[in-house]
Design an enzyme around this catalytic site. Structure first.
Site, mmCIF file in Angstrom:
data_model
loop_
_atom_site.group_PDB
_atom_site.id
_atom_site.type_symbol
_atom_site.label_atom_id
_atom_site.label_comp_id
_atom_site.label_asym_id
_atom_site.label_seq_id
_atom_site.Cartn_x
_atom_site.Cartn_y
_atom_site.Cartn_z
ATOM 1 N N CYS A 165 -6.787 5.732 6.791
ATOM 2 C CA CYS A 165 -5.471 6.226 6.367
ATOM 3 C C CYS A 165 -5.551 7.290 5.275
ATOM 4 C CB CYS A 165 -4.617 5.061 5.877
ATOM 5 S SG CYS A 165 -4.611 3.656 6.998
ATOM 6 N N THR A 272 -10.478 -4.428 4.778
ATOM 7 C CA THR A 272 -9.134 -3.926 5.062
ATOM 8 C C THR A 272 -8.141 -4.113 3.912
ATOM 9 O OG1 THR A 272 -8.560 -6.032 6.130
ATOM 10 C CG2 THR A 272 -9.371 -4.259 7.551
ATOM 11 N N HIS A 305 1.641 5.727 -1.341
ATOM 12 C CA HIS A 305 1.082 5.344 -0.036
ATOM 13 C C HIS A 305 2.081 4.421 0.658
ATOM 14 C CE1 HIS A 305 -1.960 4.877 2.974
ATOM 15 N NE2 HIS A 305 -2.072 3.583 2.788
ATOM 16 N N THR A 309 3.587 -2.997 3.632
ATOM 17 C CA THR A 309 2.840 -4.238 3.859
ATOM 18 C C THR A 309 2.983 -5.136 2.633
ATOM 19 O OG1 THR A 309 0.780 -3.244 3.025
ATOM 20 C CG2 THR A 309 1.169 -3.170 5.406
ATOM 21 N N GLU A 316 -0.383 -1.101 -5.155
ATOM 22 C CA GLU A 316 -0.137 0.271 -5.600
ATOM 23 C C GLU A 316 0.760 0.291 -6.833
ATOM 24 O OE1 GLU A 316 1.002 4.663 -3.788
ATOM 25 O OE2 GLU A 316 1.421 2.873 -2.587
ATOM 26 N N LYS A 337 6.928 7.089 4.229
ATOM 27 C CA LYS A 337 6.596 6.283 5.413
ATOM 28 C C LYS A 337 7.777 5.417 5.854
ATOM 29 C CE LYS A 337 1.581 5.807 4.779
ATOM 30 N NZ LYS A 337 1.413 6.458 3.455
ATOM 31 N N HIS A 342 3.690 5.093 9.604
ATOM 32 C CA HIS A 342 2.336 5.355 9.105
ATOM 33 C C HIS A 342 1.567 6.131 10.163
ATOM 34 C CE1 HIS A 342 -1.365 5.169 7.122
ATOM 35 N NE2 HIS A 342 -1.382 3.920 6.724
ATOM 36 N N PHE A 405 -8.411 1.811 5.014
ATOM 37 C CA PHE A 405 -9.315 0.692 5.299
ATOM 38 C C PHE A 405 -10.729 1.092 4.867
ATOM 39 C CE2 PHE A 405 -6.806 -1.306 9.101
ATOM 40 C CZ PHE A 405 -5.867 -1.790 8.207
#
Length: 417
Positions: A165, A272, A305, A309, A316, A337, A342, A405
């Site tokens: 990413c 991840t 970012h 999730t 972040e 996003k 994404h 990741f």
């Protein structure tokens, strides 16, 4: 040695909310979502039935049908946005030394569609290994950069970047370094990905990474809200024309913004998952500011970012608060996003373009889909997430974050021109 200065003189985009820079930016300012039911394949048996697809894309105005079949969708996206960006920049390649113009291009997955199609055809067959002669060149990640070079006759630096990413964040940072070290005058840099496929959706579903809000795709990407349940997979591309300042000024180029700093590092934590305290993310933002020679109090906006999730958003924000402390409440923060989904290896380039437009116009694009009763007890809502509505603000410096990741982080720092 004295490093050269690097400016952005052209941009081209292809996104789920617009197929050129003007339409994408208008959609972002208006807070429009690009999420819809998947049309690329029958997703009935999948947990997730929606994604942020690019709409109405036809490569044939640029590539004839025979040539288009030689390129995977991600590479078609690459040359399409490169042409947009070159046109926007006003560069006359006939008057330039093309040995001093290059392309550093990113993709997280490369030609996933082509890999899938030929592999599935083989599996359905009698076991005879009949593969297209274009199977390998359509699939490999470096062919975004390769086809840009071939189409426009660019003979300078040329290679592909893959870091999940954060791929196009790394590509742009690498192009920045190459120009300021004097290795090139101009570099076309960005990224493209087209992963809305059987295996793309299926693979992320198996990781429980995607939202399953199938009854309301447009509201599924909801960074910094308690009910977030994963990201929405997107596709697209963006190309930035990075140019040495004096070269740009000699030809009278318009300048969107100056790229003044970049950070790149690793979490070294998990395959991840991000570092739970956001230490890598904090360091990479500090590195970008140190590279530019500025202090955190000079930054006004962070394009986060912000994937939507449960774990990533929290980490972040911990990083931002670790770097800015109480001054974090002064910042505008937003995740575009929430609108584009994404876009994997393309996301850093698209978000860099959005960050540049925010600086240029003094408008911070919103984080959409937040509701007042959807607040996470782990998030400090004194922070300004620019929820739901764009905000006007005179911006001096802005950061664009990308985290991938493998714990691979990149951060770009732009300055208003």
């Amino acid at each position: 040695m004295e490093l050269k200065r690097v400016v952005v003189t052209g941009m081209g985009v292809l996104t789920p909310v617009g197929n050129d820079l003007a339409s994408m930016w208008d959609a972002m300012k208006a807070g429009k979502s690009g999420a819809t039911d998947i049309t690329a394949f029958d997703s009935t048996l999948y947990k997730t039935h929606f994604a942020c697809e690019v709409k109405g894309f036809d490569p044939t105005p640029l590539l004839d049908r025979k040539e288009a079949r030689k390129l995977d969708r991600f590479a078609q996206f690459a040359v399409w946005t490169a042409k947009q960006a070159l046109d926007d920049s006003g560069l006359n390649l006939e008057e330039e030394n093309r040995e001093r113009i290059g392309s550093i291009w990113a993709s997280g997955m490369g030609g996933l569609t082509s890999l899938e199609e030929d592999s599935m055809a083989y599996a359905r067959g009698d076991g005879t290994p009949r593969f297209s002669p274009f199977y390998i060149p359509k699939s490999i990640i470096n062919m975004g950069a390769g086809h840009i070079s071939l189409m426009f006759g660019l003979k300078g630096i040329n290679y592909g970047v893959a870091s999940a990413c954060s791929s196009s964040g790394h590509a742009i940072a690498s192009a920045f370094d190459a120009i300021r070290l004097g290795r090139a005058d101009v570099i076309l840099s960005g990224g493209s990905d087209a992963d809305i496929t059987y295996s793309g959706i299926g693979g992320f579903n198996s990781m429980h990474a995607l939202s399953t809000r199938n009854d309301s795709p447009a509201t599924a990407s909801r960074p910094f809200s308690k009910s977030r349940d994963g990201f929405v997979l997107g596709e697209g591309a963006a190309c930035l024309i990075l140019e040495e300042l004096e070269h740009a000024q000699r030809r009278g180029a318009k300048i969107y913004a100056e790229l003044v700093g970049a950070g790149m590092n690793a979490d070294a934590h998990h395959m991840t998952a991000p570092d739970p305290e956001g230490k890598g993310a904090a360091r990479v933002m500090q590195e970008a500011m140190q590279d530019a020679g500025i202090t955190p109090d000079q930054v006004d906006y962070i394009n986060a970012h912000g994937t939507s999730t449960p774990l990533g958003d929290i980490c972040e924000l911990k990083a931002i608060q670790a770097v800015w402390g109480e001054d974090a409440y002064r910042l505008n923060i937003s995740s575009t996003k929430s609108m584009t989904g994404h876009m994997m290896g393309a996301t850093g380039a698209v978000e860099a373009a959005a960050t540049i437009m925010a600086l240029k116009e003094g408008i911070v694009p919103p984080t959409i889909n937040h509701e007042p009763d959807d607040e996470d007890e782990n998030i400090d809502y004194r922070l300004n997430f620019t929820f739901n509505t764009a905000q006007q603000r005179d911006l001096r410096y802005a950061l664009s974050n990308t985290f991938g990741f493998g714990g691979q982080n990149a951060c770009l720092l732009f300055k208003k021109w």
